[in-house]
Design a protein around this motif. Structure first.
Motif, PDB file in Angstrom:
ATOM      1  N   VAL A   1       0.524  -1.675  -0.226  1.00 57.53           N
ATOM      2  CA  VAL A   1      -0.186  -0.061  -0.301  1.00 57.53           C
ATOM      3  C   VAL A   1       0.884   1.328   0.159  1.00 57.53           C
ATOM      4  N   GLN A   2       0.332   2.242  -0.523  1.00 54.82           N
ATOM      5  CA  GLN A   2       1.281   2.865  -0.912  1.00 54.82           C
ATOM      6  C   GLN A   2      -0.091   4.770  -1.206  1.00 54.82           C
ATOM      7  N   LEU A   3       0.171   5.529  -0.017  1.00 60.26           N
ATOM      8  CA  LEU A   3      -0.111   6.526  -0.496  1.00 60.26           C
ATOM      9  C   LEU A   3       1.241   8.094  -0.392  1.00 60.26           C
ATOM     10  N   VAL A   4      -0.057   8.798  -1.334  1.00 53.34           N
ATOM     11  CA  VAL A   4       1.046   9.893  -1.800  1.00 53.34           C
ATOM     12  C   VAL A   4       0.135  10.959  -1.142  1.00 53.34           C
ATOM     13  N   GLU A   5       0.976  11.826  -0.441  1.00 56.27           N
ATOM     14  CA  GLU A   5      -0.019  13.345  -0.483  1.00 56.27           C
ATOM     15  C   GLU A   5       0.439  14.037  -1.015  1.00 56.27           C
ATOM     16  N   SER A   6      -0.452  15.216  -1.326  1.00 54.63           N
ATOM     17  CA  SER A   6      -0.009  16.340  -1.927  1.00 54.63           C
ATOM     18  C   SER A   6      -0.714  17.880  -2.332  1.00 54.63           C
ATOM     19  N   GLY A   7      -0.455  19.318  -2.218  1.00 60.28           N
ATOM     20  CA  GLY A   7      -0.893  19.738  -1.998  1.00 60.28           C
ATOM     21  C   GLY A   7      -1.233  21.014  -0.728  1.00 60.28           C
ATOM     22  N   GLY A   8      -0.055  20.435  -0.015  1.00 64.30           N
ATOM     23  CA  GLY A   8      -0.011  21.410   1.116  1.00 64.30           C
ATOM     24  C   GLY A   8       1.173  22.213   0.453  1.00 64.30           C
ATOM     25  N   GLY A   9       0.987  23.716   1.465  1.00 59.58           N
ATOM     26  CA  GLY A   9       1.712  25.065   1.395  1.00 59.58           C
ATOM     27  C   GLY A   9       1.590  26.143   2.545  1.00 59.58           C
ATOM     28  N   SER A  10       1.699  26.842   2.103  1.00 62.54           N
ATOM     29  CA  SER A  10       1.627  28.280   2.980  1.00 62.54           C
ATOM     30  C   SER A  10       0.197  29.487   2.481  1.00 62.54           C
ATOM     31  N   VAL A  11      -0.757  29.525   3.519  1.00 63.29           N
ATOM     32  CA  VAL A  11      -1.433  30.544   3.218  1.00 63.29           C
ATOM     33  C   VAL A  11      -2.399  31.254   4.623  1.00 63.29           C
ATOM     34  N   GLN A  12      -2.806  32.026   4.385  1.00 61.83           N
ATOM     35  CA  GLN A  12      -2.762  32.951   5.249  1.00 61.83           C
ATOM     36  C   GLN A  12      -4.620  32.921   5.597  1.00 61.83           C
ATOM     37  N   ALA A  13      -4.442  32.975   7.047  1.00 63.90           N
ATOM     38  CA  ALA A  13      -5.575  32.286   7.685  1.00 63.90           C
ATOM     39  C   ALA A  13      -7.078  33.320   6.891  1.00 63.90           C
ATOM     40  N   GLY A  14      -7.861  32.510   6.592  1.00 70.12           N
ATOM     41  CA  GLY A  14      -9.392  32.702   6.024  1.00 70.12           C
ATOM     42  C   GLY A  14      -9.128  31.971   4.358  1.00 70.12           C
ATOM     43  N   GLY A  15      -8.003  31.242   4.098  1.00 68.73           N
ATOM     44  CA  GLY A  15      -7.725  30.599   2.916  1.00 68.73           C
ATOM     45  C   GLY A  15      -8.216  29.750   2.656  1.00 68.73           C
ATOM     46  N   SER A  16      -8.146  28.860   2.019  1.00 62.86           N
ATOM     47  CA  SER A  16      -8.222  27.317   1.626  1.00 62.86           C
ATOM     48  C   SER A  16      -7.522  26.705   0.422  1.00 62.86           C
ATOM     49  N   LEU A  17      -7.326  25.652   1.296  1.00 64.01           N
ATOM     50  CA  LEU A  17      -6.287  24.675   0.633  1.00 64.01           C
ATOM     51  C   LEU A  17      -7.169  23.255  -0.293  1.00 64.01           C
ATOM     52  N   ARG A  18      -6.359  22.757  -0.733  1.00 56.85           N
ATOM     53  CA  ARG A  18      -7.146  20.824  -0.990  1.00 56.85           C
ATOM     54  C   ARG A  18      -6.068  20.469  -1.320  1.00 56.85           C
ATOM     55  N   LEU A  19      -5.756  19.579  -0.388  1.00 55.46           N
ATOM     56  CA  LEU A  19      -4.743  18.183   0.151  1.00 55.46           C
ATOM     57  C   LEU A  19      -5.185  16.509  -1.342  1.00 55.46           C
ATOM     58  N   SER A  20      -4.727  16.332  -1.574  1.00 56.28           N
ATOM     59  CA  SER A  20      -5.392  15.059  -2.187  1.00 56.28           C
ATOM     60  C   SER A  20      -3.495  13.620  -1.441  1.00 56.28           C
ATOM     61  N   CYS A  21      -4.696  12.983  -2.012  1.00 50.97           N
ATOM     62  CA  CYS A  21      -3.731  11.203  -1.379  1.00 50.97           C
ATOM     63  C   CYS A  21      -3.870  10.517  -2.416  1.00 50.97           C
ATOM     64  N   ALA A  22      -2.657  10.608  -2.745  1.00 52.72           N
ATOM     65  CA  ALA A  22      -3.008   9.029  -4.365  1.00 52.72           C
ATOM     66  C   ALA A  22      -2.695   8.226  -3.411  1.00 52.72           C
ATOM     67  N   ALA A  23      -3.677   6.829  -4.044  1.00 54.73           N
ATOM     68  CA  ALA A  23      -3.787   5.294  -3.093  1.00 54.73           C
ATOM     69  C   ALA A  23      -2.944   4.883  -4.340  1.00 54.73           C
ATOM     70  N   SER A  24      -2.482   3.779  -3.675  1.00 58.09           N
ATOM     71  CA  SER A  24      -2.456   2.491  -4.683  1.00 58.09           C
ATOM     72  C   SER A  24      -3.669   1.237  -4.835  1.00 58.09           C
ATOM     73  N   GLY A  25      -3.667   0.483  -5.675  1.00 61.38           N
ATOM     74  CA  GLY A  25      -4.418  -0.200  -5.618  1.00 61.38           C
ATOM     75  C   GLY A  25      -5.560   0.358  -5.696  1.00 61.38           C
ATOM     76  N   TYR A  26      -6.483  -0.927  -4.758  1.00 55.27           N
ATOM     77  CA  TYR A  26      -8.120  -0.242  -4.420  1.00 55.27           C
ATOM     78  C   TYR A  26      -8.660   0.469  -3.177  1.00 55.27           C
ATOM     79  N   ILE A  27      -7.716   0.946  -2.641  1.00 53.57           N
ATOM     80  CA  ILE A  27      -7.640   1.775  -1.467  1.00 53.57           C
ATOM     81  C   ILE A  27      -8.662   2.111  -0.881  1.00 53.57           C
ATOM     82  N   THR A  28      -8.959   3.306  -1.884  1.00 59.19           N
ATOM     83  CA  THR A  28      -9.868   4.196  -1.297  1.00 59.19           C
ATOM     84  C   THR A  28     -11.854   3.594  -1.592  1.00 59.19           C
ATOM     85  N   SER A  29     -11.833   2.148  -2.280  1.00 57.15           N
ATOM     86  CA  SER A  29     -12.553   1.355  -2.390  1.00 57.15           C
ATOM     87  C   SER A  29     -13.331   0.294  -0.541  1.00 57.15           C
ATOM     88  N   ARG A  30     -12.071  -0.349  -0.770  1.00 56.24           N
ATOM     89  CA  ARG A  30     -12.002  -1.072   0.343  1.00 56.24           C
ATOM     90  C   ARG A  30     -11.786  -0.639   1.374  1.00 56.24           C
TER      91      ARG A  30
END
Length: 122
Positions: free
Chosen positions: A1-30
């Protein structure tokens, strides 16, 4: 199983970010798959998680601001974070495991972890 996050960073208060996690295999469904975070000097805490039936659970501190979602076709988990506050500053980790719905935010029930992505809110 491999999990790779992305989307982090620096933002000012009140701002938004979207994180993603790419998973190997059928992790998200199982598996239960979720986001956890750890701030300096603090214990790792559950932020949001979703199980194979798409049941979700959120920490009280992020309810109404963060939204977890997944795309099983892409084996990818997301965390949309809005209205970010300095107290949201932490390393955010994606994790997969098996947990009953009431325990989706219990970190010790998760067996597989990504390397983490830094989120800094100033």
């Amino acid at each position: 199983v491999q999990l790779v996050e992305s989307g982090g960073g620096s933002v000012q208060a009140g701002g938004s970010l979207r994180l993603s996690c790419a998973a190997s295999g059928y992790i998200t469904s199982r598996y239960c798959i979720g986001w956890f975070r750890q701030a300096p000097g603090k214990e790792r805490e559950g932020v949001a998680a979703i199980n194979s039936d798409a049941r979700t659970r959120y920490a009280d501190s992020v309810k109404g601001r963060f939204t977890i979602s997944k795309d099983n076709a892409k084996n990818t988990l997301y965390l949309q974070m809005n209205s970010l506050q300095p107290e949201d500053t932490a390393i955010y980790y994606c994790a997969a495991g098996h947990a009953p719905p009431a325990y989706l935010l219990v970190a010790r029930l998760y067996n597989y972890w990504g390397q983490g992505t830094q989120v800094t809110v100033s």
